[in-house]
Design a protein around this motif. Sequence first.
Motif, mmCIF file in Angstrom:
data_model
loop_
_atom_site.group_PDB
_atom_site.id
_atom_site.type_symbol
_atom_site.label_atom_id
_atom_site.label_comp_id
_atom_site.label_asym_id
_atom_site.label_seq_id
_atom_site.Cartn_x
_atom_site.Cartn_y
_atom_site.Cartn_z
ATOM 1 N N PRO A 93 76.594 29.797 -80.448
ATOM 2 C CA PRO A 93 77.657 29.027 -81.100
ATOM 3 C C PRO A 93 78.710 28.501 -80.115
ATOM 4 N N ASN A 135 82.490 26.921 -79.557
ATOM 5 C CA ASN A 135 83.821 26.929 -80.162
ATOM 6 C C ASN A 135 84.746 26.037 -79.348
ATOM 7 N N GLU A 146 90.312 23.739 -84.664
ATOM 8 C CA GLU A 146 89.187 24.527 -84.179
ATOM 9 C C GLU A 146 87.892 23.891 -84.651
ATOM 10 N N GLN A 166 83.661 24.358 -84.598
ATOM 11 C CA GLN A 166 82.521 25.224 -84.293
ATOM 12 C C GLN A 166 81.239 24.478 -84.605
#
Lengths: 217, 188
Positions: free
Chosen positions: B120, B122, B129, B131
Motif C-alpha cells: 500500500p 500512502n 491523505e 492511499q
Amino acid sequence: MMVFYQKKPFFWTVTLLLALLISLNGLVIADSSIDTPKEGLYADKITVIMSGDSPAKAQAEGNARLIYNNWQIEADSIDYDLQTSNISIFSNVLFFDGNYRVEAGEMTGNLDEKVFTMQKKVKLTGEDLQLISSSLSCSGNELVFQGNSSIIYKDIEAEAKTITYNLDEQTALLEGNVRGTRNGYKLTGEKLLIDLSTEKIILSNKAQILFEDQGEE
Amino acid sequence: LWSKKNLIILSGIIILLATFVSIRFTVNQQKTVGVSVIEEENTPDRQLRDIKLTIFSNNKEVNWVIHSGVINNFNEEGYLELAPLEIEALNPGSQEKLYFISAVEATYYTSSGIMEIQGPVNLEKDELELQADFLRLKSAGSYFTGQGNVEYSSPSFQITGQGFEADLELGIISFWGSGNQQAYLTWE
C-alpha cells in the motif's frame, strides 16, 4: 418440553447450540448482504476541483447517484457545488423521497435551501397520484407544475396551465383553462381545487361538486 | 449428564465455532492487507542499503528526497528498485514540504523520471491523505495516477474508488470505480 429435556438433556443442549450457531451464521450473512447506501455522491467517475484541502466542486458522471437527507437523486450526470450546495443534474433524472418519485430531463437547485426546478417531461408519481408537466418548481412543501400540466388521482383526471400541489395540505390547485372529468362529470373553469385527502373538488366560484361516495360536505 | 463422550462432542462443536469465527476474521483482514516485496529476478549492477537519495527535477519545482532501505541499481536497463521507501517532496527554494509518500516498493525510471510505486502507498499533503495499491508519478510534474483501493480524504471529506488521476497543480482529481464498486464522495 421439560419432560423431553429431562429424558435427553445432552441431545437437547447440543441441538440448541447448533441452532444458535446456524442462526448466528444466518445473521452474519444477512447483515453482510444488506447494502444500505450512505449519504454522498456515487458515480462511475467523480471529478473534484479542490480549494485548499477540501473539494469545492464535484462532477459525477455515469450512473450518478446523490443521497442527501432522505432524498435519492439518480441521473446520467450530477454537478454539485460543495460550497454553495447548488446542484445541476442532467439527463434521465430520477428523484425519490420515500413518498414520491419524480422523473425529469434536467434538475437544478440548492440542497440546503430545498429549492429545485425540474424541466423536460416532468412526471411525479405517488400513491394513486400522477402529475405531468413541462416544468416543476419545488420550494418547501409546495410544488408548482407549469406548462401542459395534468393530474390523475384515483378516478379524477384534470389538466390546466398550472397545478400547485401542496404536500402538507394534500391539495392540488389547478389554474388556467381547467378541464377535467370524474365519473362522467365534466369540469371546466379557470380555477379548481382538489383535496386529495377528502377527494372533494372545489371550483373557484365557490360552487362544490360532491360525489356519490363522498357523503355530505 | 456430562459424560466423557458428551464432553468430547461439545468440545468439537466449540472448536468448530471458533474455527468458523477465526476464518471470517482472517478473510476480512486479508482483504485489507496487501504486501509485496521486490522479486529478485535480475541481479542489479549495484545494491545500496539505507540510502538517502535526492532527485532534482528539471523544472526546479519539486525535489524528491528519498529514504530507502535497499536500492537496486539496474544501470543498463535504466531503472532503480527501491524497497521500502519514503519520499519527501520539497520546494527547491523554500524547502517547504509539498507532500510525503511512504510505500513498500517502487521502480524509478531514470531516463523518463517516472516513479511507479506499489503498496500500500500512502501520500500525505497537509491534512490530505491518499492511499492506493499503486501510484505512478513523474518527478518533475504534479500529475499522478493510481489504482486499487483508492482513498483520498481529509477531516472534511472522503473519496473512494478503484482508480484516479490527479493534477495537484490544477487541483483537479478524477476518481473512477470498477465493476459494481462506484466511485464515492462523502463530506461533512
